[in-house]
Design a protein around this motif. Structure first.
Motif, PDB file in Angstrom:
ATOM      1  N   GLY A 167       1.472  16.223  -9.427  1.00 41.77           N
ATOM      2  CA  GLY A 167       2.461  17.084 -10.075  1.00 41.77           C
ATOM      3  C   GLY A 167       3.686  16.268 -10.464  1.00 41.77           C
ATOM      4  N   PHE A 168       4.854  16.851 -10.268  1.00 41.32           N
ATOM      5  CA  PHE A 168       6.080  16.163 -10.672  1.00 41.32           C
ATOM      6  C   PHE A 168       6.741  15.434  -9.498  1.00 41.32           C
ATOM      7  N   ASP A 169       5.982  15.207  -8.437  1.00 41.72           N
ATOM      8  CA  ASP A 169       6.503  14.501  -7.270  1.00 41.72           C
ATOM      9  C   ASP A 169       6.546  12.995  -7.554  1.00 41.72           C
ATOM     10  N   GLU A 170       7.755  12.429  -7.579  1.00 37.67           N
ATOM     11  CA  GLU A 170       7.907  10.997  -7.876  1.00 37.67           C
ATOM     12  C   GLU A 170       7.953  10.145  -6.612  1.00 37.67           C
ATOM     13  N   GLY A 171       7.585  10.727  -5.491  1.00 35.63           N
ATOM     14  CA  GLY A 171       7.725  10.022  -4.220  1.00 35.63           C
ATOM     15  C   GLY A 171       6.680   8.936  -4.017  1.00 35.63           C
ATOM     16  N   THR A 172       6.779   8.287  -2.860  1.00 38.71           N
ATOM     17  CA  THR A 172       5.775   7.289  -2.483  1.00 38.71           C
ATOM     18  C   THR A 172       5.106   7.771  -1.196  1.00 38.71           C
ATOM     19  N   THR A 173       3.890   7.289  -0.949  1.00 35.47           N
ATOM     20  CA  THR A 173       3.199   7.646   0.290  1.00 35.47           C
ATOM     21  C   THR A 173       2.702   6.370   0.953  1.00 35.47           C
ATOM     22  N   LEU A 174       2.747   6.358   2.263  1.00 34.76           N
ATOM     23  CA  LEU A 174       2.396   5.156   3.004  1.00 34.76           C
ATOM     24  C   LEU A 174       0.955   4.683   2.736  1.00 34.76           C
ATOM     25  N   PRO A 175      -0.047   5.582   2.745  1.00 27.60           N
ATOM     26  CA  PRO A 175      -1.423   5.092   2.522  1.00 27.60           C
ATOM     27  C   PRO A 175      -1.587   4.376   1.182  1.00 27.60           C
ATOM     28  N   VAL A 176      -0.976   4.914   0.136  1.00 32.78           N
ATOM     29  CA  VAL A 176      -1.115   4.287  -1.181  1.00 32.78           C
ATOM     30  C   VAL A 176      -0.366   2.950  -1.218  1.00 32.78           C
ATOM     31  N   LEU A 177       0.832   2.913  -0.658  1.00 34.65           N
ATOM     32  CA  LEU A 177       1.590   1.659  -0.646  1.00 34.65           C
ATOM     33  C   LEU A 177       0.844   0.589   0.154  1.00 34.65           C
ATOM     34  N   ARG A 178       0.244   1.021   1.256  1.00 34.44           N
ATOM     35  CA  ARG A 178      -0.472   0.084   2.114  1.00 34.44           C
ATOM     36  C   ARG A 178      -1.670  -0.507   1.354  1.00 34.44           C
ATOM     37  N   GLU A 179      -2.435   0.360   0.727  1.00 34.07           N
ATOM     38  CA  GLU A 179      -3.612  -0.064  -0.049  1.00 34.07           C
ATOM     39  C   GLU A 179      -3.197  -0.985  -1.204  1.00 34.07           C
ATOM     40  N   THR A 180      -2.116  -0.621  -1.874  1.00 32.92           N
ATOM     41  CA  THR A 180      -1.626  -1.426  -2.993  1.00 32.92           C
ATOM     42  C   THR A 180      -1.227  -2.824  -2.508  1.00 32.92           C
ATOM     43  N   ALA A 181      -0.493  -2.865  -1.409  1.00 30.72           N
ATOM     44  CA  ALA A 181      -0.055  -4.157  -0.868  1.00 30.72           C
ATOM     45  C   ALA A 181      -1.265  -4.974  -0.402  1.00 30.72           C
ATOM     46  N   ALA A 182      -2.242  -4.299   0.229  1.00 34.30           N
ATOM     47  CA  ALA A 182      -3.413  -5.017   0.738  1.00 34.30           C
ATOM     48  C   ALA A 182      -4.198  -5.647  -0.410  1.00 34.30           C
ATOM     49  N   ARG A 183      -4.323  -4.916  -1.510  1.00 34.11           N
ATOM     50  CA  ARG A 183      -5.062  -5.470  -2.655  1.00 34.11           C
ATOM     51  C   ARG A 183      -4.303  -6.614  -3.312  1.00 34.11           C
ATOM     52  N   ALA A 184      -2.992  -6.496  -3.365  1.00 31.69           N
ATOM     53  CA  ALA A 184      -2.200  -7.586  -3.945  1.00 31.69           C
ATOM     54  C   ALA A 184      -2.343  -8.849  -3.099  1.00 31.69           C
ATOM     55  N   VAL A 185      -2.324  -8.678  -1.778  1.00 32.51           N
ATOM     56  CA  VAL A 185      -2.451  -9.830  -0.884  1.00 32.51           C
ATOM     57  C   VAL A 185      -3.867 -10.408  -0.941  1.00 32.51           C
ATOM     58  N   ALA A 186      -4.861  -9.524  -1.084  1.00 26.40           N
ATOM     59  CA  ALA A 186      -6.237 -10.017  -1.217  1.00 26.40           C
ATOM     60  C   ALA A 186      -6.372 -10.842  -2.497  1.00 26.40           C
ATOM     61  N   ALA A 187      -5.727 -10.394  -3.558  1.00 23.20           N
ATOM     62  CA  ALA A 187      -5.802 -11.120  -4.824  1.00 23.20           C
ATOM     63  C   ALA A 187      -5.020 -12.435  -4.748  1.00 23.20           C
ATOM     64  N   PHE A 188      -3.834 -12.378  -4.149  1.00 25.76           N
ATOM     65  CA  PHE A 188      -2.960 -13.557  -4.064  1.00 25.76           C
ATOM     66  C   PHE A 188      -2.474 -13.714  -2.625  1.00 25.76           C
ATOM     67  N   PRO A 189      -3.253 -14.437  -1.798  1.00 26.44           N
ATOM     68  CA  PRO A 189      -2.924 -14.518  -0.368  1.00 26.44           C
ATOM     69  C   PRO A 189      -1.512 -15.018  -0.093  1.00 26.44           C
ATOM     70  N   LEU A 190      -0.920 -15.817  -0.973  1.00 19.67           N
ATOM     71  CA  LEU A 190       0.416 -16.313  -0.657  1.00 19.67           C
ATOM     72  C   LEU A 190       1.465 -15.205  -0.665  1.00 19.67           C
ATOM     73  N   LEU A 191       1.111 -14.024  -1.198  1.00 18.51           N
ATOM     74  CA  LEU A 191       2.055 -12.902  -1.159  1.00 18.51           C
ATOM     75  C   LEU A 191       2.228 -12.357   0.257  1.00 18.51           C
ATOM     76  N   ARG A 192       1.348 -12.817   1.167  1.00 17.08           N
ATOM     77  CA  ARG A 192       1.353 -12.300   2.536  1.00 17.08           C
ATOM     78  C   ARG A 192       2.730 -12.405   3.185  1.00 17.08           C
ATOM     79  N   HIS A 193       3.456 -13.479   2.884  1.00 16.06           N
ATOM     80  CA  HIS A 193       4.739 -13.670   3.554  1.00 16.06           C
ATOM     81  C   HIS A 193       5.916 -13.330   2.656  1.00 16.06           C
ATOM     82  N   VAL A 194       5.646 -12.688   1.553  1.00 11.82           N
ATOM     83  CA  VAL A 194       6.734 -12.326   0.645  1.00 11.82           C
ATOM     84  C   VAL A 194       7.186 -10.904   0.978  1.00 11.82           C
TER      85      VAL A 194
END
Ligand code: FES
Lengths: 369, 103
Positions: free
Chosen positions: A268-295
């Motif tokens: 809907g019009f909810d512009e918020g963030t949710t922990l599960p989605v942020l976690r998954e997004t971060a995990a995929r970014a780190v899987a793609a570029f492991p050096l992001l792990r410490h950023v």
């Protein structure tokens, strides 16, 4: 009451690009914007000038995106000349990252089909894992490969929005904030737009209000079946350059921050963030570029895409040419097109010309057999 | 320029600031203690290279960034002084590879 020849409703990247184009063509458009509470896709997006895979279901959309991307360099240069703002346009090409061989194969086949159907051709390469890691040393072992296209680019959407509005004003247009269009009616030979700060009369109006178009279009007999699709985005601290090409969900800005996000949710019009989605997004970014792990991530936000039923743009006008509708979700990519060829069409023959037929909302009206 | 309102309640510890030992009050706000010690600038910006020092002192402006215990881009206004910590100027963007090696 203010009166003008052209009013553009919506001060995001789409509306501002059209107002800029009108001002450049010698008109004195009024750009009506909402207040700070507006849903701002223009301020929440990733800033990709993206071509790869766009228009798979509607080849004319592929052509439109490819042409717009090809025109972007000249457009960015012109904006800088007019406004002194560097919109950070770069076109080093981009990788669409795939995590499995099946995904890579499917994506490669789709790209080949799309290129056959499109008139404007776009180059691409299918890269297997090791070849990808040779070309993109930061890529991690979890990646099965990528599609590389040299036609994709990036820009800074905040700088772009600012340049478009500033350019509109510099070229003789006017930017009016806090003018949410409450109502629009046909009057005399134009339209009247009611806002809390008074009414504006215009001979012609362009609806470019993003998700607001769904409410405004029916007032003028137009049709904008758009809905919000939320994306959640994270941005990191600024780090030294390690990723000079774009990818489909992670990019490093010119200043060094990494922006990433790829989620698509019906919220809907909810512009918020949710922990599960942020976690998954971060995990995929780190899987793609492991050096992001410490950023460190410094901010996360949700933004609402303006989605049509098939994801492609909607361009429509009233028969008498008093009102035009522009509803797209790829406002950054298409801004060179909106400021240029689209404005020429608005001022000339209008959307009744055959090139715009594929983008009419009539395509959504399936007739009973 | 800076005057301490409360004094002497806590012990003094040594912090390594840009390679030199500096005595600070344990548990004090790190940004405040660094200002008192004359550490300047805290960082230079990645965009223009301009020098920066703490501004908001409450975690929102990110102008107090420094390298703390080898971790780049730490907000020093959100850290307390601990014995043996090291602080270095954050010069422009952090090297992502450095963080990788040292952690
Ligand atoms: S001084 Fe503003 S974040 Fe630390």
């Amino acid at each position: 009451m203010r009166s003008t020849q052209w009013a553009v409703i919506g001060g995001g990247i789409v509306g501002a690009a059209i107002a800029y184009g009108l001002a450049r063509a010698g008109e004195k458009p009024l750009l009506l914007d909402e207040g700070d509470v507006a849903h701002r896709a223009a301020r929440g997006n990733l800033g990709n000038v993206w071509v790869q895979g766009k228009g798979a279901a509607l080849p004319p959309y592929a052509d439109l995106s490819r042409r717009a991307a090809n025109d972007w360099a000249a457009f960015a240069e012109e904006l800088e000349k007019v406004t002194d703002i560097d919109v950070h346009f770069r076109r080093p090409g981009a990788f669409f990252l795939c995590f499995s061989p099946e995904e890579l194969e499917k994506r490669g086949a789709m790209m080949a089909r799309l290129n056959d159907a499109a008139t404007v051709k776009s180059r691409f390469e299918v890269l297997e894992g090791d070849e990808l890691r040779r070309r993109l040393p930061a890529a991690g072992p979890a990646l099965a490969g990528a599609i590389f296209s040299p036609d994709d680019g990036t820009a800074n959407p905040l700088r772009l929005l600012r340049a478009l509005i500033q350019g509109t004003v510099a070229l003789g247009g006017e930017y009016l904030p806090c003018r949410r269009a409450e109502n629009i009616t046909f009057t005399g030979n134009g339209v009247e737009i009611a806002t809390a700060m008074g009414s504006v009369r215009a001979e012609r109006v362009v609806l470019a209000a993003g998700l607001g178009n769904a409410r405004l279009a029916p007032l003028l007999g137009l049709d904008a079946p758009v809905r919000p699709v939320r994306g959640q985005i994270l941005v990191t601290e600024k780090v030294r350059p390690f990723l000079d090409c774009g990818t489909n969900f992670v990019r490093q800005t010119v200043e060094g921050g990494c922006v990433f996000g790829e989620s698509s949710e019906e919220a809907g019009f909810d512009e918020g963030t949710t922990l599960p989605v942020l976690r998954e997004t971060a995990a995929r970014a780190v899987a793609a570029f492991p050096l992001l792990r410490h950023v460190q991530v410094v901010r996360a936000w949700g933004a609402l895409r303006i989605m049509s039923p098939d994801g492609a743009p909607i361009y429509q006008q009233t028969q008498d040419g008093r009102a035009f509708l522009v509803s797209v979700h790829s406002g950054v990519t298409l801004s060179s097109f909106h400021a240029g060829p689209l404005v020429e069409t608005l001022m000339g023959e209008g959307f009744s010309t055959p090139a715009y037929h594929p983008f009419s909302p009539e395509r959504f009206h399936v007739q009973a057999a | 320029m800076f005057r301490r309102l409360e004094t002497g309640a806590r012990g003094r510890v040594t912090v390594n600031v840009d390679g030199r030992p500096v005595e600070m009050e344990e548990g004090a706000n790190l940004a405040a203690a660094l200002l008192e010690a004359g550490f300047s600038p805290f960082r230079t910006t990645p965009a223009s290279g301009a020098p920066r020092e703490p501004y908001c002192m409450m975690g929102v402006c990110f102008d107090c960034l420094a390298i703390v215990d080898n971790v780049p881009n730490r907000q020093t206004c959100l850290e307390r002084v601990r014995a043996g910590m090291t602080v270095e100027i954050q010069d422009g963007a952090a090297a992502v590879a450095k963080a990788e090696e040292e952690l």
